[in-house]
Write an enzyme that holds these catalytic residues in place. Sequence first.
Site, PDB file in Angstrom:
ATOM      1  N   ASP A   1       0.864  -1.184   0.000  1.00 22.76           N
ATOM      2  CA  ASP A   1       0.000   0.000   0.000  1.00 22.76           C
ATOM      3  C   ASP A   1       0.902   1.236   0.000  1.00 22.76           C
ATOM      4  O   ASP A   1       1.583   1.510   0.990  1.00 22.76           O
ATOM      5  CB  ASP A   1      -0.909   0.016   1.232  1.00 22.76           C
ATOM      6  CG  ASP A   1      -2.015  -1.026   1.162  1.00 22.76           C
ATOM      7  OD1 ASP A   1      -1.956  -1.919   0.296  1.00 22.76           O
ATOM      8  OD2 ASP A   1      -2.947  -0.950   1.995  1.00 22.76           O
TER       9      ASP A   1
ATOM     10  N   LYS B   1      -6.809   3.280  -2.897  1.00 23.59           N
ATOM     11  CA  LYS B   1      -7.149   3.214  -1.467  1.00 23.59           C
ATOM     12  C   LYS B   1      -7.412   4.622  -0.969  1.00 23.59           C
ATOM     13  O   LYS B   1      -6.671   5.547  -1.294  1.00 23.59           O
ATOM     14  CB  LYS B   1      -6.009   2.555  -0.696  1.00 23.59           C
ATOM     15  CG  LYS B   1      -6.209   2.478   0.816  1.00 23.59           C
ATOM     16  CD  LYS B   1      -5.020   1.787   1.476  1.00 23.59           C
ATOM     17  CE  LYS B   1      -5.082   1.850   3.002  1.00 23.59           C
ATOM     18  NZ  LYS B   1      -3.905   1.216   3.635  1.00 23.59           N
TER      19      LYS B   1
ATOM     20  N   LYS C   1     -10.179   0.186  -2.117  1.00 20.48           N
ATOM     21  CA  LYS C   1     -10.005  -0.126  -0.699  1.00 20.48           C
ATOM     22  C   LYS C   1     -10.424   1.064   0.138  1.00 20.48           C
ATOM     23  O   LYS C   1      -9.845   2.141   0.051  1.00 20.48           O
ATOM     24  CB  LYS C   1      -8.549  -0.502  -0.393  1.00 20.48           C
ATOM     25  CG  LYS C   1      -8.318  -0.828   1.091  1.00 20.48           C
ATOM     26  CD  LYS C   1      -6.903  -1.325   1.333  1.00 20.48           C
ATOM     27  CE  LYS C   1      -6.620  -1.490   2.829  1.00 20.48           C
ATOM     28  NZ  LYS C   1      -5.254  -2.002   3.088  1.00 20.48           N
TER      29      LYS C   1
END
Length: 218
Positions: A94, A156, A185
Amino acid sequence: MSIINMEINRLIDHTLLRPTAASQEIKALCEVALQYNFKAVCVPETYVVIAKSIVKDSAVEVCTVVGFPLGYSSTEAKRDQATLAVSQGATEIDMVINQGWMQEGLYSKIVDEIATVKEAVGTHCLKVIIETANLSDVQIRKAAQCVLSGGADFVKTSTGFAARGASIQDIEMLYQELGGKLGIKASGGIKTHEQALALIKAGATRLGTSNGPALLAP
């Protein structure tokens, strides 16, 4: 475990990124992830090896963060951090975008950086954190397109360290902009089963939370 819980549990990245997190807490996080068969544990890079040793014989992935939480590390530093994390056993990365570049409209630099980190990650999953709390609606849409153009696997919403985490509006906007071309996400402030369901309904395909078990139905 109910059917709906079985569906939700495989969308959860059970997360501990608090700066004071110690190894025993990481081990406990992994044990909970194994118990509920969550999709992944998300841990600081220094704990990737520990996490991998615990979940290695399961379906639980090991995720770590790059350029976290502010995003202004150099592209080379992010690339090297991702390369090291993968070599240590991380299967998901991430990465935080350079938020200053986003404010300046330096979109090609953002795309190139994402592409560089994706090359380092290879076939493993790359999620790019755009920190929606710091973006206008127009910027959120533009950031989503940058993530798509850079070849990442997910966009995300949040680090969990900004003024707020994911909102329903954020997820709906990202889903409308991307049309299913990338995973989405939602992260930051997700604490209840009801919140999880609402975010999934809005288009989230992964949930980042430190409250994994609480997201499952009673």
